[in-house]
Motif scaffolding. Sequence first.
Motif, PDB file in Angstrom:
ATOM      1  N   ARG A 134       1.012  -1.263  -0.043  1.00 42.85           N
ATOM      2  CA  ARG A 134      -0.017  -0.018   0.143  1.00 42.85           C
ATOM      3  C   ARG A 134       0.794   1.091   0.024  1.00 42.85           C
ATOM      4  O   ARG A 134       0.524   2.142  -0.829  1.00 42.85           O
ATOM      5  CB  ARG A 134      -0.891  -0.033   1.214  1.00 42.85           C
ATOM      6  CG  ARG A 134      -1.991  -0.870   1.193  1.00 42.85           C
ATOM      7  CD  ARG A 134      -2.859  -0.688   2.462  1.00 42.85           C
ATOM      8  NE  ARG A 134      -4.224  -1.582   2.248  1.00 42.85           N
ATOM      9  CZ  ARG A 134      -4.894  -1.963   3.076  1.00 42.85           C
ATOM     10  NH1 ARG A 134      -4.829  -1.323   4.413  1.00 42.85           N
ATOM     11  NH2 ARG A 134      -6.199  -2.807   3.209  1.00 42.85           N
ATOM     12  N   LEU A 135       1.919   1.122   0.800  1.00 50.90           N
ATOM     13  CA  LEU A 135       2.990   2.265   0.932  1.00 50.90           C
ATOM     14  C   LEU A 135       3.378   2.818  -0.466  1.00 50.90           C
ATOM     15  O   LEU A 135       3.374   3.756  -0.992  1.00 50.90           O
ATOM     16  CB  LEU A 135       4.029   2.255   1.873  1.00 50.90           C
ATOM     17  CG  LEU A 135       5.028   3.131   1.866  1.00 50.90           C
ATOM     18  CD1 LEU A 135       4.301   4.653   2.406  1.00 50.90           C
ATOM     19  CD2 LEU A 135       6.322   2.911   2.784  1.00 50.90           C
ATOM     20  N   GLN A 136       4.019   1.627  -1.086  1.00 48.54           N
ATOM     21  CA  GLN A 136       4.584   1.816  -2.426  1.00 48.54           C
ATOM     22  C   GLN A 136       3.555   2.261  -3.509  1.00 48.54           C
ATOM     23  O   GLN A 136       4.026   2.999  -4.364  1.00 48.54           O
ATOM     24  CB  GLN A 136       5.414   0.413  -2.844  1.00 48.54           C
ATOM     25  CG  GLN A 136       6.313  -0.033  -1.938  1.00 48.54           C
ATOM     26  CD  GLN A 136       7.557   0.966  -1.756  1.00 48.54           C
ATOM     27  OE1 GLN A 136       7.759   1.885  -2.372  1.00 48.54           O
ATOM     28  NE2 GLN A 136       8.239   0.678  -0.677  1.00 48.54           N
ATOM     29  N   THR A 137       2.486   1.722  -3.500  1.00 52.17           N
ATOM     30  CA  THR A 137       1.281   1.946  -4.642  1.00 52.17           C
ATOM     31  C   THR A 137       0.887   3.553  -4.302  1.00 52.17           C
ATOM     32  O   THR A 137       0.659   4.060  -5.338  1.00 52.17           O
ATOM     33  CB  THR A 137       0.258   1.053  -4.559  1.00 52.17           C
ATOM     34  OG1 THR A 137      -0.371   1.038  -3.366  1.00 52.17           O
ATOM     35  CG2 THR A 137       0.580  -0.285  -5.162  1.00 52.17           C
ATOM     36  N   SER A 138       0.969   3.800  -3.067  1.00 54.26           N
ATOM     37  CA  SER A 138       0.558   5.435  -2.834  1.00 54.26           C
ATOM     38  C   SER A 138       1.493   6.293  -3.095  1.00 54.26           C
ATOM     39  O   SER A 138       1.097   7.209  -3.767  1.00 54.26           O
ATOM     40  CB  SER A 138       0.168   5.262  -1.084  1.00 54.26           C
ATOM     41  OG  SER A 138      -0.882   4.619  -0.565  1.00 54.26           O
ATOM     42  N   LEU A 139       2.900   5.759  -2.807  1.00 52.12           N
ATOM     43  CA  LEU A 139       4.112   6.764  -3.588  1.00 52.12           C
ATOM     44  C   LEU A 139       3.914   7.003  -5.212  1.00 52.12           C
ATOM     45  O   LEU A 139       4.014   7.714  -5.675  1.00 52.12           O
ATOM     46  CB  LEU A 139       5.093   6.261  -3.052  1.00 52.12           C
ATOM     47  CG  LEU A 139       5.564   6.293  -1.645  1.00 52.12           C
ATOM     48  CD1 LEU A 139       7.064   5.667  -1.226  1.00 52.12           C
ATOM     49  CD2 LEU A 139       5.601   7.679  -1.224  1.00 52.12           C
ATOM     50  N   LEU A 140       3.626   5.722  -5.627  1.00 57.56           N
ATOM     51  CA  LEU A 140       3.296   5.725  -7.223  1.00 57.56           C
ATOM     52  C   LEU A 140       2.119   6.588  -7.523  1.00 57.56           C
ATOM     53  O   LEU A 140       2.462   7.113  -8.655  1.00 57.56           O
ATOM     54  CB  LEU A 140       3.311   4.195  -7.441  1.00 57.56           C
ATOM     55  CG  LEU A 140       4.473   3.237  -8.009  1.00 57.56           C
ATOM     56  CD1 LEU A 140       4.105   1.988  -8.256  1.00 57.56           C
ATOM     57  CD2 LEU A 140       5.268   4.061  -8.897  1.00 57.56           C
ATOM     58  N   GLY A 181      12.024  10.703   0.415  1.00 58.26           N
ATOM     59  CA  GLY A 181      13.088  10.570   1.624  1.00 58.26           C
ATOM     60  C   GLY A 181      12.262  10.136   2.827  1.00 58.26           C
ATOM     61  O   GLY A 181      12.681   9.628   3.895  1.00 58.26           O
ATOM     62  N   LEU A 182      11.044  11.104   3.079  1.00 55.38           N
ATOM     63  CA  LEU A 182      10.157  10.755   4.286  1.00 55.38           C
ATOM     64  C   LEU A 182       9.498   9.258   4.089  1.00 55.38           C
ATOM     65  O   LEU A 182       9.372   8.687   5.157  1.00 55.38           O
ATOM     66  CB  LEU A 182       9.170  11.833   4.093  1.00 55.38           C
ATOM     67  CG  LEU A 182       9.595  13.222   4.418  1.00 55.38           C
ATOM     68  CD1 LEU A 182       8.300  14.179   4.351  1.00 55.38           C
ATOM     69  CD2 LEU A 182      10.007  13.296   5.770  1.00 55.38           C
ATOM     70  N   GLY A 183       9.430   8.803   2.998  1.00 60.90           N
ATOM     71  CA  GLY A 183       8.871   7.249   2.913  1.00 60.90           C
ATOM     72  C   GLY A 183       9.821   6.315   3.491  1.00 60.90           C
ATOM     73  O   GLY A 183       9.433   5.398   3.992  1.00 60.90           O
TER      74      GLY A 183
END
Length: 363
Positions: A134-140, A181-183
Amino acid sequence: MNHLWQEIRHNPILWLLALVPFVFAAKMTSPEAHTLLFLLAVLAIIPLATLLSHATESVAAKTGDAVGGLLNATLGNLTELIIALAALRLGQFTLVKASVAGAIVANTLFMLGASFLLGGLKYHIQDYNRVNARLQTSLLFLATVALIIPSAVASADYEVPSEFMQKLSVGLSVVLIIVYGLGLVFSLKSHSELFGSTEEASQEQPWPLNVALVTLAGVTVLVALVSEIFVESVQEAAVTFGMTAAFVGFIVVALVGGAAEMASAFSGARKNRLDLSVGIALGSAAQIALFVAPVLVLLSYVIGPSPMDLQFWPGAVVMVLIATMTATIVTNGGHSTWFVGVLMLMVYLILAMTLYLLPPGGQ
């Protein structure tokens, strides 16, 4: 280095490492033999990717899959970055943007889909940490928004000054780098407990950490050098094989450039370490979108003949959006089967077929 030598002796695929010096020799003696260089480069990247896969798994066994996936994504994306920097110096901004967008789509759809398929053929159902997905897809998705805005503004009725587009691109690049960076702080430090692996650790004996790290660094440099030769020859070889320029930039360069990461992701899926596969695939795509692309925009002011902006052509933005939404929907449950992988690969096949059949005027 005995571990490395034993691995090479017992793995027939790694015997193809003998082709690596032939690639450099052919480049020096026959620089105009583009088709030969293309084929030699592809064959040389396969064993290098396999070796990089083994080294990454050993590092992941010592550091955990979250850090291991990040490390592999970073080293794997170094190849794309070096290729893009070479094109940037020559002012080939279209090739740079095509390789960036193509890498995002290939990692999100092809690498993740093939990992689900290969792992699902061996295991009935595989689980992975959906919080990380979920984190990676949100960043995408955030990165996709940043790509959509310049294209949308440029498509408006009124004429947009190039100065405005350059300032907007620099601003968006800084924002994306800060978010990336925050991620990393969020996933590796402040909330690291949410990103643990869901599967049991591998029972295989990993390489010593120093051997694995030296192998990672050395092989990554070789992959980057061979990939650069590949990119220089692929345009001419494409004509021989009947491939369009759009297909080469978006599909072929992205797949070959990401071969090292794909080998690690596929191997992890087959060993029921799907967290490593998901971390490599989505982490690499997010890293390209939020770090590599913005850095290229900023570096264009230093090494490029003119500044590059973040205005991608509408077709590329649509494909990146489709890939992001597909990954978001598919990874929402934290479970995977082989048929889920088939569905993702079919989406990628549709995009690849469109680009392959695209007439010259539409490129």
